[in-house]
Scaffold this active site. Structure first.
Site, PDB file in Angstrom:
ATOM      1  N   VAL A  84      39.296  37.462  37.686  1.00 44.23           N
ATOM      2  CA  VAL A  84      37.959  37.698  37.112  1.00 44.23           C
ATOM      3  C   VAL A  84      37.824  37.034  35.738  1.00 44.23           C
ATOM      4  CG1 VAL A  84      36.409  39.517  36.257  1.00 44.23           C
ATOM      5  CG2 VAL A  84      37.663  39.860  38.395  1.00 44.23           C
ATOM      6  N   ASP A 107      41.639  41.812  39.305  1.00 42.11           N
ATOM      7  CA  ASP A 107      42.396  41.122  38.257  1.00 42.11           C
ATOM      8  C   ASP A 107      43.531  42.039  37.808  1.00 42.11           C
ATOM      9  OD1 ASP A 107      41.442  38.498  36.311  1.00 42.11           O
ATOM     10  OD2 ASP A 107      43.090  39.771  35.595  1.00 42.11           O
ATOM     11  N   ASP A 148      41.294  32.720  43.015  1.00 44.43           N
ATOM     12  CA  ASP A 148      41.348  32.002  41.733  1.00 44.43           C
ATOM     13  C   ASP A 148      42.208  32.829  40.779  1.00 44.43           C
ATOM     14  OD1 ASP A 148      40.811  30.183  39.712  1.00 44.43           O
ATOM     15  OD2 ASP A 148      38.857  31.048  39.214  1.00 44.43           O
ATOM     16  N   HIS A 151      47.436  31.276  40.536  1.00 48.22           N
ATOM     17  CA  HIS A 151      47.615  29.872  40.915  1.00 48.22           C
ATOM     18  C   HIS A 151      49.063  29.506  41.246  1.00 48.22           C
ATOM     19  CE1 HIS A 151      43.859  29.403  38.259  1.00 48.22           C
ATOM     20  NE2 HIS A 151      43.475  29.475  39.517  1.00 48.22           N
TER      21      HIS A 151
HETATM   22  C1  SAM Z   1      41.603  31.327  36.399  1.00 50.73           C
HETATM   23  S1  SAM Z   1      41.343  32.965  35.896  1.00 50.73           S
HETATM   24  C2  SAM Z   1      39.967  33.471  36.878  1.00 50.73           C
HETATM   25  C3  SAM Z   1      38.712  32.785  36.500  1.00 50.73           C
HETATM   26  C4  SAM Z   1      37.456  33.271  37.165  1.00 50.73           C
HETATM   27  N1  SAM Z   1      37.577  33.364  38.608  1.00 50.73           N
HETATM   28  C5  SAM Z   1      36.356  32.262  36.830  1.00 50.73           C
HETATM   29  O1  SAM Z   1      36.105  31.370  37.635  1.00 50.73           O
HETATM   30  O2  SAM Z   1      35.765  32.389  35.758  1.00 50.73           O
HETATM   31  C6  SAM Z   1      42.709  33.765  36.609  1.00 50.73           C
HETATM   32  C7  SAM Z   1      42.724  35.284  36.465  1.00 50.73           C
HETATM   33  O3  SAM Z   1      43.684  35.776  37.400  1.00 50.73           O
HETATM   34  C8  SAM Z   1      44.318  36.910  36.847  1.00 50.73           C
HETATM   35  N2  SAM Z   1      45.615  37.089  37.523  1.00 50.73           N
HETATM   36  C9  SAM Z   1      46.776  36.456  37.281  1.00 50.73           C
HETATM   37  N3  SAM Z   1      47.738  36.899  38.100  1.00 50.73           N
HETATM   38  C10 SAM Z   1      47.172  37.843  38.884  1.00 50.73           C
HETATM   39  C11 SAM Z   1      47.650  38.670  39.928  1.00 50.73           C
HETATM   40  N4  SAM Z   1      48.927  38.609  40.340  1.00 50.73           N
HETATM   41  N5  SAM Z   1      46.808  39.534  40.518  1.00 50.73           N
HETATM   42  C12 SAM Z   1      45.502  39.605  40.104  1.00 50.73           C
HETATM   43  N6  SAM Z   1      44.990  38.836  39.123  1.00 50.73           N
HETATM   44  C13 SAM Z   1      45.804  37.969  38.519  1.00 50.73           C
HETATM   45  C14 SAM Z   1      44.418  36.595  35.361  1.00 50.73           C
HETATM   46  O4  SAM Z   1      44.519  37.795  34.610  1.00 50.73           O
HETATM   47  C15 SAM Z   1      43.139  35.812  35.109  1.00 50.73           C
HETATM   48  O5  SAM Z   1      42.133  36.640  34.587  1.00 50.73           O
END
Ligand code: SAM
Length: 258
Positions: A84, A107, A148, A151
């Site tokens: 998020v 998230d 998203d 990654h």
């Molecule tokens: C690239 S950002 C998301 C951007 C958003 N979708 C946008 O387009 O504006 C990645 C998010 O994934 C969350 N994240 C990282 N690892 C995660 C996990 N194992 N489970 C859930 N969320 C995760 C991070 O906290 C971060 O807020």
């Protein structure tokens, strides 16, 4: 490498990237960032009007418009976004799809609960099967997934293998930002069979499952008969779910065998 300072970490990554032909991190692109997403029929307008923070690659507007075409006017569409961050993407999805859509964002960062996205934010780990299954239960099923999140290829694979079987018939599973399959920072080595990009390429073999008599290794572990298509775009892969019939040849009435 998260314990070392960013300066040292970047230096180590740069040295490794001289030895291996891989990219150290996305920083170089971030420095060259622009504020115009490619003009497209719908997504680009919402992106430019969005007040909450959101970061995308410039081609995503046209790719999303193509992928979302069959979903955008559907009532009660159930959408799950993994990751998020600042909430902008959730807010755009809310405006993009039919007002009756059920939109959830998950998230790992609890601060996301303070965001006013107008969607349903839940906190948990996208690789936790129990958490994901609970979310799908709360949503009453899922039709569209956008990964998203972290990654990391290992996470993308785990989440995909948990959620794809729970996707509805005709549903779509999108994984974005797959440049990370090439970035050392995300443990992406382009010639490793374990990157999500490479595993997805090998998973195309499942589309011809009935014609191969050999066992394919390194594919994503899903039921081949539920995979209808895989579409590859710059940095994005989309898997559509749909039952395939056993291949049978069909001829028109006047066909003469040769
Ligand atoms: C690239 S950002 C998301 C951007 C958003 N979708 C946008 O387009 O504006 C990645 C998010 O994934 C969350 N994240 C990282 N690892 C995660 C996990 N194992 N489970 C859930 N969320 C995760 C991070 O906290 C971060 O807020």
């Amino acid at each position: 490498m998260s314990q070392v300072s960013p300066r040292i970490r970047n230096r180590i990554l740069r040295i490794i990237s001289w030895i291996l032909p891989v990219h150290p991190s996305p920083d170089s692109w971030f420095k060259k960032r622009i504020n115009q997403i490619n003009p497209s029929s719908k997504y680009s307008t919402l992106f430019h009007e969005e007040k909450m923070g959101c970061l995308k690659w410039s081609d995503y507007s046209t790719i999303y418009d193509e992928l979302f075409q069959n979903f955008q006017n559907r009532e009660n569409l159930r959408i799950l976004e993994i990751g998020v961050l600042e909430g902008g993407s959730q807010s755009i999805l809310k405006k993009y799809f039919h007002a009756s859509s059920i939109i959830f964002g998950i998230d790992i960062n609890p601060n996301c609960l303070n965001l006013d996205t107008g969607t349903n934010i839940r906190i948990g780990d996208a690789t936790d099967k129990n958490f994901l299954t609970e979310i799908v239960g709360e949503m009453g099923g899922i039709d569209l997934v956008i990964d998203d999140g972290s990654h990391l290829s290992s996470h993308q694979k785990k989440t995909f293998e948990i959620l794809f079987p729970q996707l509805s018939e005709g549903g779509l599973y999108i994984v974005e930002d797959l440049e990370h399959s090439y970035l050392l920072e995300s443990k992406g080595i382009p010639f490793s069979p374990n990157t999500f990009w490479n595993q997805s390429k090998r998973t195309t073999e499942l589309l011809n499952n009935e014609f191969r008599r050999y066992k394919k290794r390194f594919t994503l572990k899903i039921n081949a008969s539920e995979l209808f298509s895989i579409k590859f775009y710059p940095q994005i892969i989309a898997f559509s779910k749909g039952k395939r019939s056993t291949p049978s040849i069909v001829v028109t009435e006047n066909y003469r065998p040769h």
